[in-house]
Write a protein that holds these residues in place. Structure first.
Motif, PDB file in Angstrom:
ATOM      1  N   UNK A   1     117.238  11.771  48.181  1.00 57.45           N
ATOM      2  CA  UNK A   1     118.154  11.010  47.221  1.00 57.45           C
ATOM      3  C   UNK A   1     118.234  11.948  45.819  1.00 57.45           C
ATOM      4  N   UNK A   2     119.298  12.281  45.238  1.00 55.57           N
ATOM      5  CA  UNK A   2     119.112  12.651  43.867  1.00 55.57           C
ATOM      6  C   UNK A   2     118.835  11.859  42.891  1.00 55.57           C
TER       7      UNK A   2
ATOM      8  N   UNK B   1     126.196  11.590  36.794  1.00 54.33           N
ATOM      9  CA  UNK B   1     125.851  12.261  37.926  1.00 54.33           C
ATOM     10  C   UNK B   1     125.055  11.867  38.893  1.00 54.33           C
ATOM     11  N   UNK B   2     125.071  11.994  40.216  1.00 51.92           N
ATOM     12  CA  UNK B   2     124.226  11.549  41.136  1.00 51.92           C
ATOM     13  C   UNK B   2     124.475  12.529  42.207  1.00 51.92           C
ATOM     14  N   UNK B   3     123.932  13.867  42.223  1.00 50.98           N
ATOM     15  CA  UNK B   3     124.022  14.595  43.105  1.00 50.98           C
ATOM     16  C   UNK B   3     125.486  15.155  43.336  1.00 50.98           C
ATOM     17  N   UNK B   4     125.871  15.169  44.690  1.00 52.94           N
ATOM     18  CA  UNK B   4     127.332  15.389  45.003  1.00 52.94           C
ATOM     19  C   UNK B   4     127.854  14.114  45.670  1.00 52.94           C
TER      20      UNK B   4
ATOM     21  N   UNK C   1     125.816  19.542  42.168  1.00 55.15           N
ATOM     22  CA  UNK C   1     125.840  18.239  40.957  1.00 55.15           C
ATOM     23  C   UNK C   1     127.155  18.102  40.674  1.00 55.15           C
ATOM     24  N   UNK C   2     128.025  17.154  40.828  1.00 53.69           N
ATOM     25  CA  UNK C   2     129.139  16.781  40.364  1.00 53.69           C
ATOM     26  C   UNK C   2     128.853  15.823  39.196  1.00 53.69           C
TER      27      UNK C   2
ATOM     28  N   UNK D   1     120.419   8.926  26.989  1.00 50.74           N
ATOM     29  CA  UNK D   1     120.235   9.420  28.308  1.00 50.74           C
ATOM     30  C   UNK D   1     119.409   8.578  29.064  1.00 50.74           C
ATOM     31  N   UNK D   2     119.935   8.357  30.328  1.00 56.99           N
ATOM     32  CA  UNK D   2     119.185   7.605  31.492  1.00 56.99           C
ATOM     33  C   UNK D   2     118.941   8.639  32.571  1.00 56.99           C
ATOM     34  N   UNK D   3     117.821   8.958  32.797  1.00 54.86           N
ATOM     35  CA  UNK D   3     117.389  10.133  33.694  1.00 54.86           C
ATOM     36  C   UNK D   3     116.470   9.336  34.925  1.00 54.86           C
ATOM     37  N   UNK D   4     116.987   8.752  35.855  1.00 57.60           N
ATOM     38  CA  UNK D   4     116.137   7.995  36.932  1.00 57.60           C
ATOM     39  C   UNK D   4     115.354   6.744  36.159  1.00 57.60           C
TER      40      UNK D   4
END
Length: 279
Positions: free
Chosen positions: A72-73, A93-96, A126-127, A234-237
């Motif tokens: 899971x990205x 973004x959440x991988x593809x 990554x999209x 930014x929220x990164x995980x």
């Protein structure tokens, strides 16, 4: 004849006999929303199992679906107040795994916002989907609304991609499964102030994410009589990484004021349960 109807953020698919499927396919437009391309038609046996599906899903309007055994990205949500003079940019973004995000766009409109532009870019696997949004004809500047935007985007991600729950700090509050690994708030919290010209400074904050974090940070900054000119949120995980352009009476922060701000933020962010009046 195959029918596809959009209704309240859902795609309902009715499968017709195979004899007419080829003719129907020739009439389906190749372009999707925001320039996305429709996913390759599924075999008939698979298509019959699709009854109702969110248009946020990667199986709809173009994003490639993920394999069940794929890691899971890390989801990333960015709110950019700096790059565009007239609008606030929201990037996700959440991988593809993301589709057209029409449900997310509708949720933003339900907040009273105008989505003026949308773009989709793909870099490697990554999209990235980007929305330009406005409120009352200008960029969003109210901190409360910015936090509502952030939580709305994250909640939609948790709703339509529940596997993201264990990768987001918000999964503990709104998701189906809390993160297995928690961030140590003492170790994860970093606050830095640097000069950014003679009239403003750049404030960098990295800390464990939680609901209402942006409002807490803005309150601490303004309570020290410092002005916030712009921000990138930014929220990164599990972690929030924010940047603020700040100033004091039209000038950059001197070393003493910078240290006061750093101390206040470190103290409060590392001890979120502390009485807010005590700092």
């Amino acid at each position: 004849m195959a029918l596809a109807a959009f209704h309240h953020g859902l795609v309902a698919v009715a499968v017709a006999p195979a004899a007419s499927s080829a003719a129907a396919a020739s009439r389906v437009p190749r372009g999707g929303f925001l320039g996305l391309h429709a996913a390759s038609p599924a075999p008939l046996a698979t298509a019959r199992r699709i009854c109702c599906q969110s248009i946020n899903s990667a199986n709809v309007l173009g994003a490639s679906s993920s394999k069940s055994d794929e890691a899971v990205p890390v989801p990333v949500v960015m709110i950019d107040q700096e790059s565009d003079r007239d609008s606030t940019i929201v990037q996700l973004s959440f991988g593809d795994r993301l589709g057209a995000l029409l449900d997310t766009m509708k949720a933003l409109k339900d907040l009273g916002l105008d989505v003026t532009k949308g773009t989709v870019t793909t870099d490697s696997d990554v999209t990235q989907t980007k929305f330009h949004i406005m409120r009352f004809g200008r960029k969003v500047e109210d901190p409360d609304m910015l936090e509502r935007i952030r939580l709305t985007v994250i909640n939609n991600l948790l709703k339509y991609h529940p596997e993201s729950s264990e990768k987001l700090a918000m999964g503990e509050f709104f998701g189906i499964k809390p993160p297995e690994k928690k961030v140590d708030i003492d170790i994860a919290t970093h606050v830095v102030v640097e000069d950014d010209g003679p009239k403003r400074s750049m404030l960098y904050i990295e800390t464990a994410d939680r609901p209402g974090l942006l409002l807490e940070v803005i309150k601490i900054i303004t309570d020290t009589n410092i002005d916030v000119e712009s921000a990138e949120i930014d929220t990164e995980g599990l972690v929030a990484k924010d940047k603020f352009h700040v100033s004091y009476r039209g000038a950059k922060l001197n070393s003493s004021l910078s240290q006061v701000l750093i101390n206040c933020l470190r103290y409060y962010l590392r001890r979120p349960e502390t009485d807010e009046d005590s700092y």
